[in-house]
Design an enzyme around this catalytic site. Structure first.
Site, short mmCIF file in Angstrom:
data_model
loop_
_atom_site.label_atom_id
_atom_site.label_comp_id
_atom_site.label_asym_id
_atom_site.label_seq_id
_atom_site.Cartn_x
_atom_site.Cartn_y
_atom_site.Cartn_z
N ASP A 1 -16.01 -27.65 49.82
CA ASP A 1 -16.69 -27.93 48.56
C ASP A 1 -18.20 -28.05 48.82
OD1 ASP A 1 -15.71 -28.75 45.60
OD2 ASP A 1 -17.48 -29.91 46.11
N TYR B 1 -25.19 -30.56 41.19
CA TYR B 1 -25.01 -29.25 40.52
C TYR B 1 -26.32 -28.80 39.88
CZ TYR B 1 -19.98 -29.66 41.20
OH TYR B 1 -18.74 -29.75 41.77
N HIS C 1 -7.80 -26.88 48.03
CA HIS C 1 -9.25 -27.12 48.00
C HIS C 1 -9.62 -28.38 48.78
CE1 HIS C 1 -13.30 -26.85 46.39
NE2 HIS C 1 -13.24 -28.11 46.05
#
Lengths: 453, 425
Positions: free
Chosen positions: B205, B342, B400
């Site tokens: 990630d 982000y 993930h």
């Protein structure tokens, strides 16, 4: 709804709703349907009076939650950057609704703000509910006292509601009191979209703009209108345009204050992320840049609601969360709203903003309203602003602070029967709410020539 | 701020401040020991809010296409407010040596477990969003004490698990600029401060771009990296994906499968959360910092959780596992600050080779592909993206959150991946 299937009993519906409300949340709004007692023979298509009323404990509960707001820390960008409008906004300027603005809003909402004024205003209007296509649709219906008034159905958008349209009701229905003549009079129908305000929330998928457009034609015909016009901004514009595409014989023209005018070759250039084509005129180039920027940096909220509306649980559990989500619609309206909380009210006051947010809260419609984006995505054949091939007469307001200001050239191409191209000196995305006078002028001007028919 | 919130924040801050107070903040390079001790009032306040959750109506579909389903979220939140015990999570952290040190003006929290084995290879591992150090805890035993977990003594690591700035118990940046590059520089300083002169880095990630940025920067001592969310998508494929185009011809089966997975994920809107936080982290922040259910739903909206059921059918994915992570976000008030990463990255995807500038990485790179990851990196693309790819392995389990879901397998991969670098160590 099929005529063969029995109409659902109104009492059963209410009982189910009440149970569901109780089961889902102590904070859910309870509507007071004061419609006349339904009988077993009652037609689903009956039009029932409706009274807006929320229990005081709902208001108290909201205030309690507002007072308990748990804040994040301040955003990391400057106030000046956060307030830039679309004319100068650049990537990285904003991180969203500013903490200082939110704290002013919450402070006012939890103390001085008085919902009962809004409720009283709503109560002063004639409200109705009728079932269309299996769903209870709420609407305000104000008839003009003038003979020959033109019926118009006006549709709100997201994050709006019928509240964004209240200021234009009197100018449209009672023109002689608002710089107009009796010949400018309209009968006004203002519905709440499915999942919004006082309309019921769909429990099945399928309520996309096309279905709403069909329902609106049913509604107008049910009200006995066989020759009418339609108006809208935001989703209201999209739905109004869908009505125009269906072109039922009763619909003679539309007016939109968020016209979809982008020509196909420009749609392709935008999709490819190309710079503005060299042959664009100045208005076209500006429109191109506005749309390109909005698609790239301004659509996060719409994207989330189109893709994962249900994930936004926080909006129905947190008044601050709901308020910030609603404030962050587009750069220009946000800047205007933020200034109003700084004590510089222009077209929109703090009460205007909070009336609308409070309605979303009390009706617990943050997520049901967001689903319209999801529904649109399932069936949409074109983007929000793409020209869609409307052939019936259209009037337009191209507001200077709209997400994009539709150039006249594109507007003429998109609407071959253009009735009026209004370019008001002022006005953001919420034109009827912010600039009711200019809005009214454009609506009157658009339909003037149709009155004699 | 309400008094009780303020009180909780103050009391919570005290455990950090008490550690800080011993040194001069301006020039402070000290490493202070740290324990998590959340005040009881904060836990009671959380339970109160959970009990008062105001719910929306149910989604109108029978699948996850509108987001986290009400029937899936509600039992989890109800358990959170009744059965779940944060003190157990706190104990999990506090059994490990935790520290705080200030780097570049931000307090960095980290777990630091030294192996008892001599010549253990120092390893700094970075979590992601919506993860935290919790997603890495189950690897501490296998990595630092391999002989107790089917490994060999010479595979031991000294483990450093920092919380990223704005995450967990690390401080929150008060200025912009804290993207993966700056975090990478901070990690290099952290390893230096710990006295490590040769070490490796790992991440999935966000941990992947952070580890990759370290490899690109090549600080003294960094021998190589292992990543489990590699950025292998070639530029020409990224260009097609950006416009929603159809698959180019000439792809191998695995390339085609990767393209289809990425294309489908884009069409299904799996990155809507990233778009929102990439453009307006503050706007969503108000809701998820004020509503526990809102926070839980937002975090569980990550596609990495789409196969998690939040029940006890898989002990590695139990309700407690996700709630430890979510509760840490809540108690550390980091929902908004975490989302800003982000924004710092402009909402870009971290799987595109050009975005990650992988060709500039000269240091050795190792990759493990877990089968339930959001896309399966094909080896052909990986070799193009990373000029010095020393290890590429596809395993048969895990998704993930590989370290969280398959800690033993994940640890075995790290042992194998880094084995060649130990000779240089």
């Amino acid at each position: 709804m099929s005529t063969a299937s029995p109409a659902p009993n109104r009492r059963d519906f209410l009982a189910t709703s009440a149970t569901a409300l109780l089961a889902t949340s102590a904070g859910a709004a309870a509507f007071n349907f004061t419609s006349s007692q339904p009988t077993a023979a009652a037609e689903a298509s009956s039009i029932r009076p409706f009274t807006v009323s929320f229990p005081q404990e709902e208001i108290d509960e909201l205030r309690r939650r507002i007072a308990a707001t748990r804040w994040p820390e301040r955003e990391l960008v400057s106030e000046a950057a956060s307030r830039r409008t679309s004319a100068t906004l650049a990537a990285g300027d904003t991180q969203g609704v500013q903490l200082a603005t939110m704290q002013k809003l919450i402070q006012y909402w939890g103390t001085e703000y008085d919902w009962s004024k809004c409720e009283a205003q709503l109560k002063s209007l004639p409200h109705f509910v009728t079932e269309i296509d299996g769903l209870d649709i709420h609407f305000i219906h104000v008839k003009s006292s003038h003979q020959g008034a033109l019926p118009v159905i006006i549709t709100h958008g997201w994050p709006g509601s019928v509240i964004e349209l209240l200021k234009v009701i009197d100018p449209l229905t009672n023109p002689t009191a608002h710089d107009g003549t009796a010949a400018d009079a309209f009968d006004v129908v203002i519905p709440s979209m499915p999942g919004y305000g006082f309309s019921a929330k769909p429990t099945q998928p399928g309520w996309d703009p096309v279905r709403i457009a069909k329902a609106w034609t049913v509604l107008m015909k049910r009200l006995g209108y066989n020759r009418f016009v339609a108006q809208g901004g935001d989703w209201g514009a999209l739905i109004t345009e869908q009505m125009a595409l269906m072109a039922p014989p009763e619909l003679i023209a539309i007016h939109t204050n968020m016209p979809a005018t982008i020509p196909p070759e420009i749609v392709r250039a935008l999709a490819a992320g190309s710079p503005p084509p060299a042959d664009l005129g100045p208005d076209e180039k500006r429109a191109y840049e506005q749309v390109a920027f909005f698609y790239k940096f301004g659509l996060g909220y719409a994207n989330e609601m189109a893709l994962r509306p249900q994930t936004l649980y926080g909006l129905v559990d947190s008044p601050a969360g709901l308020a910030s989500w609603i404030l962050d619609h587009d750069a220009d309206s946000y800047a205007l709203i933020a200034r109003s909380f700084d004590g510089e009210p222009e077209g929109l006051t703090r009460d205007d903003i909070l009336d609308n947010i409070t309605l979303y809260w009390l009706t617990n419609t943050a997520i049901s309203s967001a689903r319209l984006y999801w529904e649109h995505r399932q069936t949409a054949k074109a983007g929000f602003f793409d020209a869609k091939g409307i052939t019936i007469p259209v009037g337009v307001s191209a507001n200077p602070s709209e997400i994009y200001t539709a150039p006249k050239s594109w507007t003429e191409r998109a609407f071959p029967k253009l009735l009026h191209y209004g370019h008001p000196p002022k006005g953001c995305h919420f034109a009827a709410w912010e600039q009711p006078k200019y809005f009214t002028d454009d609506v009157r001007a658009s339909f003037k020539t149709l009155r004699t028919a | 701020m309400k008094l009780h919130t303020l009180a909780a924040a103050l009391a919570f801050g005290l455990c950090i401040l008490s550690a800080l107070s011993q040194a001069n903040a301006a020039e402070d390079r000290s490493i202070r020991s740290f324990k998590v001790q959340v005040p009881q009032a904060a836990l009671e306040e959380l339970r109160r809010r959970i009990a008062e959750t105001r719910w929306p109506d149910r989604e109108t579909v029978d699948d996850q296409s509108q987001g986290i389903q009400l029937a899936k979220l509600k039992p989890l939140v109800e358990y959170w407010g009744t059965g779940y015990d944060w003190r157990k999570a706190e104990a999990k952290l506090n059994t490990l040596p935790q520290f705080m040190t200030t780097i570049d003006g931000v307090d960095i929290h980290f777990i630091h477990v030294r192996s008892k084995r001599p010549n253990a290879l120092p390893l700094i591992m970075t979590h992601g969003w919506p993860g935290s150090v919790f997603e890495l805890l189950k690897t501490v035993g296998p990595l630092t004490d391999p002989t107790a977990h089917g490994g060999r003594a010479e595979d031991a690591f000294d483990l450093v698990l920092p919380s990223m700035p704005g995450y967990g118990f690390s401080g929150k940046p008060t200025e912009t600029g804290w993207g993966p590059d700056r975090i990478a520089q901070t990690w290099a300083e952290l390893m230096k401060r710990l006295g490590y002169t040769s070490y490796v880095a790992q991440g999935g990630d966000w941990g992947s771009p952070v580890s990759s940025a370290m490899a690109r920067q090549a600080p003294t001592g960094l021998l190589g990296i292992h990543i489990n969310l590699p950025a292998v998508v070639p530029p020409e494929i990224a260009a097609v994906l950006a416009v929603g185009g159809s698959a180019p011809t000439g792809l191998t089966d695995k390339e085609r499968a990767a393209f289809d997975a990425l294309s489908a994920a884009a069409k299904m809107g799996n990155r809507s959360y990233a778009t929102m936080m990439g453009t307006r982290p503050q706007t969503i922040g108000y809701a998820i910092n004020d509503s526990p259910a809102g926070l839980a739903a937002w975090m569980l909206g990550h596609p990495g959780f789409s196969r998690w059921t939040y029940d006890n059918s898989d002990p590695e994915k139990s309700p407690d596992e996700v709630l430890d992570d979510i509760t840490q976000y809540w108690l550390s008030d980091s929902a908004t600050s975490a989302g800003r990463l982000y924004w710092e990255y402009g909402g870009r995807s971290v799987v595109f080779a050009a975005v990650e500038r992988t060709l500039e990485i000269a240091l050795p790179v190792a990759i493990t592909v877990f089968p339930e990851e959001t896309y399966l990196a094909p080896e052909t693309w990986a070799r193009r993206a990373y000029p010095n790819l020393i290890y590429f392995h596809e395993v048969d389990k895990g998704g993930h959150f590989a370290a969280w879901e398959q800690p033993e397998l994940f640890s075995a991969e790290l042992r194998a991946a880094f084995r060649p670098l130990r000779q240089d160590f």
